[in-house]
Design an enzyme around this catalytic site. Structure first.
Site, PDB file in Angstrom:
ATOM      1  N   SER A  92       3.270  -2.317  10.236  1.00 16.91           N
ATOM      2  CA  SER A  92       5.043  -2.303  10.395  1.00 16.91           C
ATOM      3  C   SER A  92       5.444  -3.870   9.912  1.00 16.91           C
ATOM      4  O   SER A  92       6.566  -4.200  10.738  1.00 16.91           O
ATOM      5  CB  SER A  92       5.305  -2.119  11.848  1.00 16.91           C
ATOM      6  N   LYS A 131       0.272   4.252  -0.179  1.00 15.87           N
ATOM      7  CA  LYS A 131      -0.220   5.618   0.399  1.00 15.87           C
ATOM      8  C   LYS A 131      -0.125   6.819  -0.569  1.00 15.87           C
ATOM      9  O   LYS A 131      -0.229   6.584  -1.643  1.00 15.87           O
ATOM     10  CB  LYS A 131       0.241   5.658   1.899  1.00 15.87           C
ATOM     11  N   GLY A 171       5.187   1.130   4.857  1.00 12.47           N
ATOM     12  CA  GLY A 171       6.371   1.523   4.310  1.00 12.47           C
ATOM     13  C   GLY A 171       7.316   0.684   3.851  1.00 12.47           C
ATOM     14  O   GLY A 171       8.197   1.255   2.793  1.00 12.47           O
ATOM     15  N   HIS A 200      -9.475   1.578   4.611  1.00 14.58           N
ATOM     16  CA  HIS A 200      -8.295   1.494   5.460  1.00 14.58           C
ATOM     17  C   HIS A 200      -8.482   2.618   6.622  1.00 14.58           C
ATOM     18  O   HIS A 200      -9.186   3.572   6.456  1.00 14.58           O
ATOM     19  CB  HIS A 200      -7.121   2.200   4.584  1.00 14.58           C
ATOM     20  N   ASN A 260       0.830  -1.273   0.008  1.00  8.18           N
ATOM     21  CA  ASN A 260      -0.103   0.012   0.005  1.00  8.18           C
ATOM     22  C   ASN A 260       0.777   1.062  -0.062  1.00  8.18           C
ATOM     23  O   ASN A 260       1.699   1.582   1.050  1.00  8.18           O
ATOM     24  CB  ASN A 260      -0.932   0.218   1.130  1.00  8.18           C
ATOM     25  N   GLU A 302      -5.301  -5.003  10.172  1.00  8.57           N
ATOM     26  CA  GLU A 302      -4.321  -4.021  10.428  1.00  8.57           C
ATOM     27  C   GLU A 302      -4.549  -3.157  11.915  1.00  8.57           C
ATOM     28  O   GLU A 302      -5.306  -2.092  11.851  1.00  8.57           O
ATOM     29  CB  GLU A 302      -4.275  -2.774   9.537  1.00  8.57           C
ATOM     30  N   GLU A 304      -6.741   4.686   7.914  1.00 16.08           N
ATOM     31  CA  GLU A 304      -6.406   6.251   7.420  1.00 16.08           C
ATOM     32  C   GLU A 304      -7.562   6.709   7.080  1.00 16.08           C
ATOM     33  O   GLU A 304      -8.005   8.101   7.024  1.00 16.08           O
ATOM     34  CB  GLU A 304      -5.013   6.351   6.801  1.00 16.08           C
ATOM     35  N   GLY A 359       2.878   1.957  10.803  1.00 15.10           N
ATOM     36  CA  GLY A 359       3.622   3.273  10.500  1.00 15.10           C
ATOM     37  C   GLY A 359       4.206   3.494  12.026  1.00 15.10           C
ATOM     38  O   GLY A 359       5.091   4.400  12.122  1.00 15.10           O
TER      39      GLY A 359
HETATM   40  O1  LIG Z   1      -0.992   0.496   6.728  1.00 15.31           O
HETATM   41  C1  LIG Z   1      -0.560  -0.126   6.585  1.00 15.31           C
HETATM   42  C2  LIG Z   1      -0.687  -1.019   5.043  1.00 15.31           C
HETATM   43  O2  LIG Z   1      -2.282  -0.485   4.608  1.00 15.31           O
HETATM   44  C3  LIG Z   1       0.726  -0.490   7.251  1.00 15.31           C
HETATM   45  O3  LIG Z   1       1.617   0.563   7.099  1.00 15.31           O
HETATM   46  P1  LIG Z   1       3.103   0.335   7.562  1.00 15.31           P
HETATM   47  O4  LIG Z   1       3.527  -1.184   7.083  1.00 15.31           O
HETATM   48  O5  LIG Z   1       3.725   1.556   7.190  1.00 15.31           O
HETATM   49  O6  LIG Z   1       2.956   0.165   9.199  1.00 15.31           O
END
Ligand SMILES: O=C(CO)COP(=O)(O)O
Length: 249
Positions: free
Chosen positions: A213, A12, A235, A95, A10, A167, A97, A173
């Site tokens: 993560s 983002k 990430g 998601h 992802n 998640e 976010e 993150g």
């Molecule tokens: O939100 C995520 C994937 O959709 C996870 O993000 P990270 O792997 O950066 O923690």
């Protein structure tokens, strides 16, 4: 039948179209796999160049969001038909976010789920608790509600093709991965919830990812759990490490 693993990145809100193509070129040789489905979920403006750049590879392209109407006066939104016409096969829905910053609710996620299936897109539906909810011991109540509402009126045949991404918000993150035991426990319970809503065959078919993560060191343990069928990676999907995560074995 064994479920096929699925590892999705992802991206983002990262990578301009030209940066996106450069990243695909870098990752292409690293994410080759015979037994894992590999998906790059990319910003809307990157979709067309990424579809082009991934032609002839095992990489599938996903969107990070879409709207639940067919077309019309919805300024700024992207329709399911726009995605399929551009060569997209997967779409991340709900998601955390988007739930937090863009007011997505279980109800809008459900509308998007139904629309995605109608257009032959495979949804990657995200769910997960906050740290506060985990500490209060309501993790599964909360996630069960997200899953039940998200899948409202989705048929068993459709549900079998769905991907659910667990998640935990506190792990996104933050560099703080859920332990394999924590992740397996919740993913197993999500599968149980699907069995209760549908049946055992549907629960056995649906693919459940862990996200939060995930990195090259934690992927192997996480993805070898019974109920974890891969990962949704933020990430680390923007780096060469993503190749190690895909080829975690
Ligand atoms: O939100 C995520 C994937 O959709 C996870 O993000 P990270 O792997 O950066 O923690």
């Amino acid at each position: 039948m064994a479920r096929r693993k699925i590892v999705a990145g992802n991206w983002k809100m990262n990578k301009t179209p030209s940066e996106a193509v450069a990243l695909v070129e870098e990752l292409k040789p690293l994410v080759k796999s015979e037994d894992v489905d590999v998906v790059f979920c990319v910003p809307a403006i990157d979709i067309i160049p990424v579809v082009e750049a991934t032609k002839g590879t095992n990489i599938k392209v996903g969107a990070e969001n879409m709207y639940y109407e067919e077309s019309g006066a919805f300024t700024g939104e992207i329709s399911p038909a726009m995605l399929t016409d551009a060569g997209v096969e997967y779409v991340v829905l709900g998601h955390s976010e988007r739930r937090e910053y863009f007011a997505e609710t279980d109800e809008t996620v459900n509308k998007k789920m139904l629309k995605a299936f109608e257009h032959g897109l495979t949804p990657i539906m995200c769910c997960g608790e906050t740290l506060e909810q985990r500490e209060q011991g309501v993790t599964m109540d909360f996630i069960r509600q997200q899953v039940k509402i998200g899948f409202l009126n989705v048929t068993a045949e459709q549900a079998k093709k769905a991907v659910i991404a667990y998640e935990p918000i506190w792990a996104i993150g933050t560099g703080k991965t859920a332990s394999t035991a924590q992740a397996q426990e919740v993913c197993a319970d999500i599968r149980k919830c699907i069995a209760e809503v549908y049946d055992e065959a549907t629960a056995a078919a649906v693919r459940i990812q862990y996200g939060g993560s995930v990195n090259a060191d934690t992927a192997a343990d996480l993805f070898s759990q019974n109920d974890i069928d891969g990962g949704l990676v933020g990430g680390a999907s923007l780096k060469a490490d993503f190749g190690k995560i895909v080829n975690y074995k």
